[in-house]
Design a protein around this motif. Sequence first.
Motif, PDB file in Angstrom:
ATOM      1  N   THR A   1     -35.349 -10.942  67.557  1.00  0.00           N
ATOM      2  CA  THR A   1     -35.623 -12.289  67.753  1.00  0.00           C
ATOM      3  C   THR A   1     -35.736 -12.783  68.938  1.00  0.00           C
ATOM      4  O   THR A   1     -35.182 -12.506  69.820  1.00  0.00           O
TER       5      THR A   1
ATOM      6  N   GLY B   1     -23.898 -28.844  61.981  1.00  0.00           N
ATOM      7  CA  GLY B   1     -25.351 -28.694  61.473  1.00  0.00           C
ATOM      8  C   GLY B   1     -26.217 -27.967  62.186  1.00  0.00           C
ATOM      9  O   GLY B   1     -27.415 -28.019  61.783  1.00  0.00           O
ATOM     10  N   LEU B   2     -25.801 -26.811  62.961  1.00  0.00           N
ATOM     11  CA  LEU B   2     -26.559 -26.165  63.791  1.00  0.00           C
ATOM     12  C   LEU B   2     -27.056 -24.817  62.902  1.00  0.00           C
ATOM     13  O   LEU B   2     -26.212 -24.539  61.813  1.00  0.00           O
ATOM     14  N   THR B   3     -28.309 -24.121  63.226  1.00  0.00           N
ATOM     15  CA  THR B   3     -28.532 -23.075  62.624  1.00  0.00           C
ATOM     16  C   THR B   3     -28.256 -22.116  63.786  1.00  0.00           C
ATOM     17  O   THR B   3     -27.991 -22.299  64.871  1.00  0.00           O
ATOM     18  N   LYS B   4     -28.246 -20.750  63.111  1.00  0.00           N
ATOM     19  CA  LYS B   4     -28.169 -19.733  64.251  1.00  0.00           C
ATOM     20  C   LYS B   4     -28.842 -19.695  65.355  1.00  0.00           C
ATOM     21  O   LYS B   4     -28.739 -19.295  66.493  1.00  0.00           O
ATOM     22  N   GLU B   5     -30.205 -20.018  65.125  1.00  0.00           N
ATOM     23  CA  GLU B   5     -31.421 -20.163  66.114  1.00  0.00           C
ATOM     24  C   GLU B   5     -31.133 -21.207  66.965  1.00  0.00           C
ATOM     25  O   GLU B   5     -31.374 -20.938  68.306  1.00  0.00           O
ATOM     26  N   THR B   6     -30.578 -22.290  66.454  1.00  0.00           N
ATOM     27  CA  THR B   6     -30.496 -23.295  67.655  1.00  0.00           C
ATOM     28  C   THR B   6     -28.891 -22.973  68.338  1.00  0.00           C
ATOM     29  O   THR B   6     -28.958 -23.289  69.781  1.00  0.00           O
ATOM     30  N   TYR B   7     -28.250 -22.339  67.851  1.00  0.00           N
ATOM     31  CA  TYR B   7     -26.847 -22.091  68.533  1.00  0.00           C
ATOM     32  C   TYR B   7     -27.136 -21.017  69.540  1.00  0.00           C
ATOM     33  O   TYR B   7     -26.756 -20.883  70.596  1.00  0.00           O
TER      34      TYR B   7
ATOM     35  N   VAL C   1     -20.537 -24.523  64.288  1.00  0.00           N
ATOM     36  CA  VAL C   1     -22.117 -24.179  63.992  1.00  0.00           C
ATOM     37  C   VAL C   1     -22.204 -25.023  62.912  1.00  0.00           C
ATOM     38  O   VAL C   1     -23.041 -26.056  62.643  1.00  0.00           O
ATOM     39  N   GLU C   2     -21.710 -24.728  61.574  1.00  0.00           N
ATOM     40  CA  GLU C   2     -21.744 -25.509  60.338  1.00  0.00           C
ATOM     41  C   GLU C   2     -21.141 -26.753  60.422  1.00  0.00           C
ATOM     42  O   GLU C   2     -21.802 -27.775  59.845  1.00  0.00           O
TER      43      GLU C   2
ATOM     44  N   GLN D   1     -34.371 -15.448  69.849  1.00  0.00           N
ATOM     45  CA  GLN D   1     -33.192 -16.046  70.382  1.00  0.00           C
ATOM     46  C   GLN D   1     -32.201 -14.889  71.012  1.00  0.00           C
ATOM     47  O   GLN D   1     -31.722 -14.946  71.898  1.00  0.00           O
TER      48      GLN D   1
END
Length: 75
Positions: free
Chosen positions: A3, A47-53, A43-44, A5
């Motif tokens: 990906t 409210g972040l996603t793996k992509e934004t992390y 992250v949770e 990221q």
Amino acid sequence: MKTKQGTKVQEWRVRASKEDLECAKCGRIGLMTLDHIVPLSFVEILGLTKETYDDEWNFQYLCRSCNTLKAFRVD
């Protein structure tokens, strides 16, 4: 397939292991580790996603000592 990221993380890690960089905390120059400013454990909660992390806003270079001391905290 990598990906976008995943590629960013890999690029930052390769650079950290091959170039003399400055530690974001203590200013030491040398080979660094890649640190996520906001740890995965948050992250949770945030409210972040793996992509934004795994994006560049969340990366910094730290020497091993500073990264170990930081552990799972947000500075």
